[in-house]
Design an enzyme around this catalytic site. Sequence first.
Site, mmCIF file in Angstrom:
data_model
loop_
_atom_site.group_PDB
_atom_site.id
_atom_site.type_symbol
_atom_site.label_atom_id
_atom_site.label_comp_id
_atom_site.label_asym_id
_atom_site.label_seq_id
_atom_site.Cartn_x
_atom_site.Cartn_y
_atom_site.Cartn_z
ATOM 1 N N ASP A 186 -2.718 -3.218 -0.254
ATOM 2 C CA ASP A 186 -3.028 -1.898 -0.799
ATOM 3 C C ASP A 186 -1.794 -1.307 -1.475
ATOM 4 O OD1 ASP A 186 -3.955 0.604 -1.391
ATOM 5 O OD2 ASP A 186 -4.090 1.309 0.690
ATOM 6 N N ASP A 242 -5.936 5.506 -4.208
ATOM 7 C CA ASP A 242 -5.368 5.057 -2.936
ATOM 8 C C ASP A 242 -6.324 5.321 -1.768
ATOM 9 O OD1 ASP A 242 -3.549 3.917 -1.240
ATOM 10 O OD2 ASP A 242 -2.145 5.613 -1.246
ATOM 11 N N LYS A 295 1.493 3.782 -4.502
ATOM 12 C CA LYS A 295 2.270 4.213 -3.342
ATOM 13 C C LYS A 295 3.765 4.116 -3.646
ATOM 14 C CE LYS A 295 -0.977 2.678 0.265
ATOM 15 N NZ LYS A 295 -1.202 3.986 0.911
ATOM 16 N N ASP A 345 -3.368 -3.963 5.710
ATOM 17 C CA ASP A 345 -4.536 -3.126 5.432
ATOM 18 C C ASP A 345 -5.857 -3.895 5.591
ATOM 19 O OD1 ASP A 345 -5.325 -0.546 4.964
ATOM 20 O OD2 ASP A 345 -5.328 -0.717 2.778
ATOM 21 N N GLU A 358 -9.019 3.929 -1.129
ATOM 22 C CA GLU A 358 -9.886 2.805 -1.503
ATOM 23 C C GLU A 358 -10.686 2.264 -0.321
ATOM 24 O OE1 GLU A 358 -6.875 2.426 -0.525
ATOM 25 O OE2 GLU A 358 -7.090 0.758 0.863
ATOM 26 N N LYS A 386 -12.586 -3.284 7.373
ATOM 27 C CA LYS A 386 -11.896 -3.075 6.094
ATOM 28 C C LYS A 386 -10.962 -4.248 5.820
ATOM 29 C CE LYS A 386 -8.444 -0.093 3.802
ATOM 30 N NZ LYS A 386 -7.640 1.154 3.881
ATOM 31 N N ARG A 393 -12.415 3.729 2.016
ATOM 32 C CA ARG A 393 -13.749 4.329 2.128
ATOM 33 C C ARG A 393 -14.676 3.834 1.023
ATOM 34 N NH1 ARG A 393 -11.092 10.212 1.784
ATOM 35 N NH2 ARG A 393 -9.383 9.021 2.671
HETATM 36 N N1 BES Z 1 -4.386 1.941 3.901
HETATM 37 C C1 BES Z 1 -4.106 3.321 3.692
HETATM 38 C C2 BES Z 1 -3.947 4.074 5.004
HETATM 39 C C3 BES Z 1 -2.625 3.928 5.693
HETATM 40 C C4 BES Z 1 -1.485 4.514 5.181
HETATM 41 C C5 BES Z 1 -2.549 3.275 6.898
HETATM 42 C C6 BES Z 1 -0.282 4.393 5.853
HETATM 43 C C7 BES Z 1 -1.352 3.173 7.568
HETATM 44 C C8 BES Z 1 -0.210 3.737 7.036
HETATM 45 C C9 BES Z 1 -5.253 3.959 2.932
HETATM 46 O O1 BES Z 1 -5.889 3.159 2.003
HETATM 47 C C10 BES Z 1 -4.669 5.116 2.186
HETATM 48 O O2 BES Z 1 -3.884 4.892 1.324
HETATM 49 N N2 BES Z 1 -5.083 6.317 2.552
HETATM 50 C C11 BES Z 1 -4.572 7.497 1.942
HETATM 51 C C12 BES Z 1 -5.708 8.448 1.721
HETATM 52 C C13 BES Z 1 -5.340 9.616 0.861
HETATM 53 C C14 BES Z 1 -5.093 9.165 -0.563
HETATM 54 C C15 BES Z 1 -6.462 10.612 0.906
HETATM 55 C C16 BES Z 1 -3.535 8.093 2.903
HETATM 56 O O3 BES Z 1 -3.751 8.075 4.107
HETATM 57 O O4 BES Z 1 -2.507 8.547 2.410
HETATM 58 ZN ZN ZN Z 2 -5.831 1.166 2.343
HETATM 59 MN MN MN Z 3 -4.900 3.195 0.100
#
Ligand code: BES
Ligand code: ZN
Ligand code: MN
Length: 514
Positions: A265, A342, A272, A283, A344, A260, A346
């Site tokens: 992000d 968010d 966020k 990220d 993104e 990834k 996947r």
């Molecule tokens: N890059 C983030 C995951 C992340 C968040 C890694 C905080 C480390 C710390 C990912 O793209 C994301 O935002 N995931 C969301 C998914 C949700 C919207 C279903 C998450 O984990 O909040």
């Molecule tokens: Zn992300």
């Molecule tokens: Mn995200």
Amino acid sequence: TLARRKTPIMNFDLKTLELTAAATEKCDLLVVLVPEGFRPGQDALSVLAAHALKCGDLKAKAGTHLQLYLAPAVSARRVVLLGAGNGSARAIRQALQAIATTFKLPQVKRAVVCFAGEAQPDGVSAAVQAVADASYVYATTKPKAEARTLNRVVIGVVHAEPVREAFAHGVGLVAGVEFAREWGNRPANHATPSLLADAAKSLGSQPRIQCKVHGPAEVARLGMGAFMAVARGSEEPLRLIELRYSGASKSDAPVVLVGKGITFDTGGISIKPAAEMDEMKFDMCGAASVLGVFRALGELQPAINVVGLIPACENMPDGRAVKPGDVVTSMSGQTIEVLNTDAEGRLVLCDVLTYAARFKPAAVVDIATLTGACVIALGSVRSGLFANNDVLAAALSAAGDEAQDLCWRMPLDEDYAEGLKSNFADMGNVAGRAGGSITAAKFLQRFVGEFPWAHLDIAGTAWKSGAGKGSTGRPVGLLVHYLLGHAQQRSATGTVKAVKPALPSRRKFQSKPA
Ligand code: BES
Ligand code: ZN
Ligand code: MN
């Protein structure tokens, strides 16, 4: 320019060194690893260590230590007696971590790390890794900062031959880990998708490595609608990076690594909160780990084929950005309702998992800072491991143990996919909050073809927050151990022949990030 500032070169050497000889090594720092059951000789260092143990000021327990100056009959400017526990990889790593700050001292340019007693191969490799970790300094965007001063490290062992291979693996691995750390740490404006692609291209100068980079037009032609949807909101053009390492015959099925590469992000329209958003520059650590693996492969030249695929883009809010509720068509033909922009990671990964099938892979492993939920589940100790194949899962778990780069297998029951249902597309891109790292993996699984597949969620392990904020280089260790094991197994069963003879592997590495 700033990008030219690099963590300076560090040389490692393996040397046959009894404690008697170690005493006369001229260096700024001599570390003596004292294991459980240490049998002292008559030499000066043995006498010192034995005395310290007897007085109770030193214990063989990993990490206890004692610093000495002007030790009689010892040439080193400073000596550290260091408990080494049972000498396992874990113990050696723990021990050297306990004196980590010593390796960053500006006065310490030349260090000798000496095993008192028999060294285990994994312990030697762990020592190389731990010294490199401890002395690493990020300096790329800190023009005034002190860069790494440690430049020469001698690993001293009683018998060099039995540990020579492990030593070489450790040195090759360090080059990969530092490459991954460097790119992970760079701020998003110094690590755009195009700059990541340039870093990948620079790896193409190593033997057996080739790199191709696809831009927006080619990605559109491939029909990667999910990947393109994420990139829409950014001024930075997306890149699809394709690396190949060819160490075996063409007919040998490759392992495909997918990383990834979200270079920043923001969350997109589902933006966020401001607090700690800077950490979303990390990220792209999955992508950085793939680059790091290729850096290490270039050093180690194993008889195996590996493909690295990196979807790289930013996730930004904008007038053109993808909106919650938009439906996009993935390369697989399946449609996706983007309920949360968010989620993104996947979206960019799913199209590349579809693309991976064309390499007829022996296995596909994707690596992603995918979910905050994985951080809640496993913290920063173990990465989340998901797999549709028990043999692959076991191999990755074992590699993690060997490399001291741990992971933990998580479930993939079909019931977890329930929440992905959508009224407007084949699936939504999010389920509820519960089991978030698993539902993310279930989403990815829908794009996996007929090949063994594993997914590593490294959201908790790829970087550290707080005062020591920075990239860890994980899971390069796990992946390189896995690939070397894979190569060894294949050559043992005669399923693979190496192409042209491997180059003599270089024992000294240069940590050149770009
Ligand atoms: N890059 C983030 C995951 C992340 C968040 C890694 C905080 C480390 C710390 C990912 O793209 C994301 O935002 N995931 C969301 C998914 C949700 C919207 C279903 C998450 O984990 O909040
Ligand atoms: Zn992300
Ligand atoms: Mn995200």
